[in-house]
Design an enzyme around this catalytic site. Structure first.
Site: not given
Length: 408
Positions: A379, A327
């Site tokens: 994560h 993006t």
């Protein structure tokens, strides 16, 4: 012969849609494959065309009604001769509801809008009273609003100041604080839902770095004319970022993976989504098998997707199945940000504004065009070490573009 007009069959990821605009009314002539109705889903606007030459016999689902996949929305009479303009008589369900409102609107001098026209006007801050209606009884259609918007853009002016978005031009007494309430479009509601889900379900973390854009900028300057002459399209930055990300994804498979329940799915290909901003919201078309694409192929595909996105003609298959997303907030002036994951992907790369800054190079201060990079990642799937090394790999390839070609 009378046949049913049905809503398109939606993919599994789309539960329902909304009838946005009927382009033809009962009794009006239609040619084979001529657009008769738009169905808006939470991802794209789907077009339904006439199955043959004939007329619209009946409208079952009116503008604004919710429809399910394959549901009957109207009836079509094949081979019948129709009128060149909408017939005077419309279905009772469509006429009765707005009749009283139309009278009161006409009496007060306010414009009469179809649901689709009103929504388009609200989204683009257009004053309905400033639009000339071409529909029956002076009704303002969606096409009238779009023509007004295009005319305003061509003349260099805004359709309406943001402060007065969608409100009639009336004097406001001192101390009054006007408001307006606009329902979310399906696309905006879908974006909101996915962003909240991403933050609630993923262990999202962002790591940052910065890249010296001077080598890429000099390369573009040196070969731009030859590139345009050879490929018929300009060489931009996104193609370099896409190729750098593709090579980095091959080195760090976890960044190119996704989570499906308790399973980790590793993809042996790179399908990179490129976020595109439109008037309706953010969409993410996918560059399939980016590893097999050259810089020119990527630039051409991005331009094609950008054009389709602005016209609302992106297909659902063009926006599903990506393994990684890029993006670019820099085109709007963003200096640094933390992009939100695009589930079920495990990482997203954020590009930002190129800004000249004093940098220490070999003990000397140089003014260089720098860009901050941000990598948001899940994560649960990706360790911090992998995320940092992935972003460093992209930085190194961009600062020395030969690395992309040599895969070093």
């Amino acid at each position: 012969m009378s046949t049913e007009i049905k809503a398109p069959v939606f993919p599994e990821s789309v539960a329902e849609g909304t009838v946005a605009t009927w382009h033809k009314q009962p009794g009006e002539a239609c040619s084979r494959d001529e657009l008769i109705v738009d169905i808006e889903t939470d991802k794209v606007v789907l077009e339904v065309v006439a199955p043959a030459d004939g007329v619209i016999e009946e409208i079952v689902k009116n503008e604004g009604d919710t429809v399910e996949s394959g549901e009957v929305i109207g009836k079509f009479k094949e081979g019948a001769a129709g009128e060149s303009k909408p017939a005077e008589s419309k279905p009772e369900a469509k006429e009765e509801a707005p009749k009283e409102e139309a009278k009161s609107d006409a009496a007060s001098g306010e414009a009469i809008l179809s649901p689709a026209a009103r929504k388009l006007a609200e989204e683009n801050d257009v004053d309905p009273n400033a639009v000339k209606g071409t529909g029956k009884d002076g009704r303002v259609t969606k096409e009238d609003v779009q023509a007004h918007i295009d005319s305003s853009k061509a003349s260099g002016g805004a359709a309406k100041p943001a402060a007065a978005a969608g409100m009639p031009e009336v004097s406001v007494a001192q101390g009054e604080r006007p408001e307006k309430r606009v329902p979310m479009t399906r696309l905006r509601a879908s974006i909101a839902k996915r962003l909240v889900e991403a933050q609630q379900t993923a262990a999202m973390l962002t790591t940052f770095n910065e890249v010296n854009m001077k080598p890429i900028m000099e390369l573009r300057k040196q070969y731009q004319d030859s590139f345009v002459k050879r490929h018929g399209i300009k060489l931009g930055f996104m193609s370099f970022f896409t190729k750098a990300a593709t090579e980095a994804l091959k080195r760090f498979p976890a960044v190119n993976a996704s989570i499906d329940g308790n399973d980790m799915v590793y993809h042996g290909y790179q399908d990179i989504g490129v976020a595109v901003s439109t008037d309706r919201g953010l969409v993410v078309p996918v560059l399939r098998d980016s590893d097999a694409m050259g810089l020119a192929d990527i630039e051409k595909k991005i331009v094609e997707y950008g054009t389709k996105a602005k016209e609302g003609k992106l297909g659902i298959d063009e926006m599903t199945g990506g393994t990684f997303t890029i993006t670019n907030g820099g085109i709007f002036g963003s200096l640094i940000s933390t992009p939100i994951l695009n589930p079920p992907q495990t990482a997203i790369l954020g590009m930002h504004k190129i800004q000249e800054r004093p940098m220490a190079v070999n003990g000397q201060v140089e003014i260089l065009p720098m860009m901050y990079l941000a990598l948001s990642y899940d994560h649960r799937m990706i360790d911090g070490k992998e995320a940092v090394q992935f972003l460093v790999a992209i930085k190194e390839m961009l600062e020395d573009p030969a690395r992309i070609l040599l895969d070093v």
